[in-house]
Design an enzyme around this catalytic site. Structure first.
Site, short mmCIF file in Angstrom:
data_model
loop_
_atom_site.label_atom_id
_atom_site.label_comp_id
_atom_site.label_asym_id
_atom_site.label_seq_id
_atom_site.Cartn_x
_atom_site.Cartn_y
_atom_site.Cartn_z
N ASN A 1 -52.94 -54.44 21.95
CA ASN A 1 -53.53 -55.86 22.63
C ASN A 1 -54.42 -56.44 21.61
OD1 ASN A 1 -53.98 -58.16 24.64
ND2 ASN A 1 -56.19 -57.61 24.92
N ARG A 2 -55.11 -57.53 21.37
CA ARG A 2 -56.40 -58.38 20.43
C ARG A 2 -57.27 -57.82 20.41
NH1 ARG A 2 -56.31 -64.30 21.28
NH2 ARG A 2 -57.06 -63.90 22.91
N ASN B 1 -48.27 -62.00 43.19
CA ASN B 1 -47.14 -63.06 42.92
C ASN B 1 -46.07 -63.13 44.06
OD1 ASN B 1 -45.07 -61.13 42.46
ND2 ASN B 1 -44.42 -62.14 40.24
N GLY C 1 -52.82 -58.69 29.43
CA GLY C 1 -53.52 -59.26 30.70
C GLY C 1 -52.71 -59.31 31.90
N GLY D 1 -49.79 -56.44 24.89
CA GLY D 1 -50.53 -57.94 25.96
C GLY D 1 -51.46 -56.67 27.05
N ALA E 1 -50.24 -60.51 32.69
CA ALA E 1 -48.31 -60.22 32.90
C ALA E 1 -48.24 -58.62 32.68
CB ALA E 1 -47.68 -61.27 31.90
N GLY F 1 -37.87 -64.29 28.10
CA GLY F 1 -38.39 -63.83 29.20
C GLY F 1 -37.80 -65.21 30.91
N SER G 1 -43.14 -75.63 36.70
CA SER G 1 -42.46 -74.07 37.14
C SER G 1 -41.00 -74.69 37.64
CB SER G 1 -42.50 -74.33 38.87
OG SER G 1 -42.54 -73.04 39.35
N LYS H 1 -53.41 -65.00 41.00
CA LYS H 1 -52.86 -63.93 41.19
C LYS H 1 -53.69 -62.55 41.64
CE LYS H 1 -49.15 -63.73 37.92
NZ LYS H 1 -47.49 -63.49 37.43
P1 NDP Z 1 -53.47 -63.73 31.14
O1 NDP Z 1 -54.02 -64.95 30.08
O2 NDP Z 1 -53.60 -63.29 31.72
O3 NDP Z 1 -53.46 -62.83 28.88
C1 NDP Z 1 -53.25 -63.41 28.03
C2 NDP Z 1 -52.83 -62.03 27.04
O4 NDP Z 1 -52.01 -62.71 25.52
C3 NDP Z 1 -54.10 -61.42 26.65
O5 NDP Z 1 -53.80 -60.60 26.46
C4 NDP Z 1 -54.92 -61.94 25.19
O6 NDP Z 1 -55.43 -61.75 24.68
C5 NDP Z 1 -53.32 -62.21 24.63
N1 NDP Z 1 -54.21 -63.28 23.76
C6 NDP Z 1 -53.55 -64.50 23.75
N2 NDP Z 1 -53.04 -65.83 22.56
C7 NDP Z 1 -52.66 -64.34 21.89
C8 NDP Z 1 -52.90 -64.36 20.55
N3 NDP Z 1 -52.83 -65.73 19.63
N4 NDP Z 1 -52.23 -63.52 19.50
C9 NDP Z 1 -52.45 -62.41 20.02
N5 NDP Z 1 -52.61 -62.18 21.31
C10 NDP Z 1 -52.85 -63.34 22.11
O7 NDP Z 1 -51.86 -64.52 30.79
P2 NDP Z 1 -50.73 -63.72 31.36
O8 NDP Z 1 -50.10 -62.22 31.06
O9 NDP Z 1 -50.68 -64.37 32.51
O10 NDP Z 1 -49.07 -64.19 30.70
C11 NDP Z 1 -48.81 -63.69 29.24
C12 NDP Z 1 -47.94 -64.49 28.86
O11 NDP Z 1 -46.54 -63.87 29.25
C13 NDP Z 1 -47.24 -66.17 29.16
O12 NDP Z 1 -46.30 -66.04 28.02
C14 NDP Z 1 -46.40 -65.68 30.06
O13 NDP Z 1 -45.79 -67.44 30.30
C15 NDP Z 1 -45.86 -64.82 30.10
N6 NDP Z 1 -45.04 -64.73 31.48
C16 NDP Z 1 -44.14 -64.83 31.91
C17 NDP Z 1 -43.02 -64.16 33.06
C18 NDP Z 1 -41.33 -64.49 33.40
O14 NDP Z 1 -41.08 -64.15 34.97
N7 NDP Z 1 -41.13 -64.56 32.16
C19 NDP Z 1 -44.40 -63.82 34.10
C20 NDP Z 1 -45.50 -63.64 33.99
C21 NDP Z 1 -46.18 -64.03 33.15
P3 NDP Z 1 -56.95 -60.86 24.93
O15 NDP Z 1 -57.56 -59.73 25.65
O16 NDP Z 1 -57.62 -60.60 23.42
O17 NDP Z 1 -57.72 -62.11 24.74
#
Ligand code: NDP
Length: 271
Positions: free
Chosen positions: A153-154, A88, A131, A129, A133, A240, A15, A67
């Site tokens: 989303n996947r 957060n 998830g 996505g 974020a 980001g 971090s 979170k």
């Molecule tokens: P989560 O684990 O909550 O969600 C992950 C998401 O990514 C899901 O929608 C998942 O799809 C999808 N995913 C994972 N792998 C793949 C892949 N190979 N191909 C396609 N889709 C994929 O993670 P977060 O939402 O917490 O984080 C997401 C990103 O955002 C990370 O890279 C994190 O570092 C970044 N982030 C950056 C911040 C910043 O301040 N810059 C703040 C918060 C996050 P499925 O539902 O199908 O599993």
């Protein structure tokens, strides 16, 4: 007076939040000790409680995977946190043991886009996505006055659920898939694919010379998503790191009522 703040996560060693918040505190002559706090799911609430027994503990940031736990722990939520279902930033109400949960991710994203002269009013956005974020960012994207949001989303069912939740408060057009006939002004990668050097399975044709591509992940070289977008002819590709700094600035303002300048720390982190 020395204030105490922390970022809770697992893992947390990587971090940059302490560096960022110490830079902000210095701007206002605030004496702040901001630490990284690794926790475990079963220990998170106890660790938080212990942290807040410290004198002048003003608040904490929370990152993956806590979170949603933080959302459940606080007694009040800001509108963005309530809509995102994730917290957060925890804010201690002055001189009380009452805690407010906020979510600065979406406003951090919008502030970073503004830093790059991108105003979202009337724009078409594709969010990849569904998830944490993506959920954190959506209320602020809607609030910025966009005309259309597609979520891809996947796992499609998660995009559909997110669209359903967003329908409850948004008046823009919403779609739970990619519209390949549409020219998106902004395509945001809120998937975690870049963390494993992968790219989401999206058609290259969605990146046009009018499209800004934004990867929430960041890296000292071009992320795989930014590389794909650049190779496919997008207008700009951004990562980001700016969002990370700007969401920290929003959190800092929640605690100290002062909005820090972000230019110097942006340059420092980029270097
Ligand atoms: P989560 O684990 O909550 O969600 C992950 C998401 O990514 C899901 O929608 C998942 O799809 C999808 N995913 C994972 N792998 C793949 C892949 N190979 N191909 C396609 N889709 C994929 O993670 P977060 O939402 O917490 O984080 C997401 C990103 O955002 C990370 O890279 C994190 O570092 C970044 N982030 C950056 C911040 C910043 O301040 N810059 C703040 C918060 C996050 P499925 O539902 O199908 O599993």
């Amino acid at each position: 007076m020395t204030y105490h703040a922390a970022v809770f996560g697992n893992p947390i060693a990587q971090s940059k939040s302490p560096l960022i918040h110490h830079n902000f505190a210095k701007q206002f002559g605030i004496d702040l000790v901001y630490v990284k706090q690794q926790s475990e799911m079963s220990q998170f609430e106890d660790d938080l409680k212990r942290f807040f027994t410290q004198k002048n503990s003003i608040g904490v940031n929370v990152t993956a995977p806590f979170k949603e736990n933080a959302f459940n722990w606080v007694s009040e939520h800001t509108d963005f946190a309530a809509r995102a279902g994730a917290v957060n930033t925890i804010i201690r109400k002055p001189n009380t043991d009452t805690f407010i949960g906020a979510n600065s991710d979406g406003l951090g994203l919008i502030a970073d886009l503004a830093h790059h002269q991108l105003d979202l009013a009337d724009k078409s956005v594709l969010l990849i996505g569904a998830g944490g974020a993506a959920k954190g960012a959506l209320p602020a994207i809607v609030g910025a006055g966009v005309k259309h949001i597609s979520i891809y989303n996947r796992t499609k069912s998660k995009a559909e659920s997110l669209i359903k939740e967003t329908q409850e408060y948004a008046s823009c057009d919403l779609l739970a898939s990619i519209d390949e006939t549409k020219v998106y002004d902004l395509i945001i990668n809120a998937s975690s694919a870049s963390l494993t050097q992968q790219v989401p399975d999206v058609p290259a044709a969605i990146f046009t010379n009018r499209t800004v591509a934004y990867d929430m992940a960041y890296s000292d070289k071009l992320t795989p998503f930014c590389q794909l977008a650049t190779d496919s002819g997008c207008k700009h590709a951004l990562d980001g790191l700016g969002m990370l700094v700007e969401q920290a600035a929003v959190s800092f303002e929640c605690w100290f009522n002062e909005r820090p300048k972000t230019d110097d720390i942006r340059k420092l982190l980029r270097a």
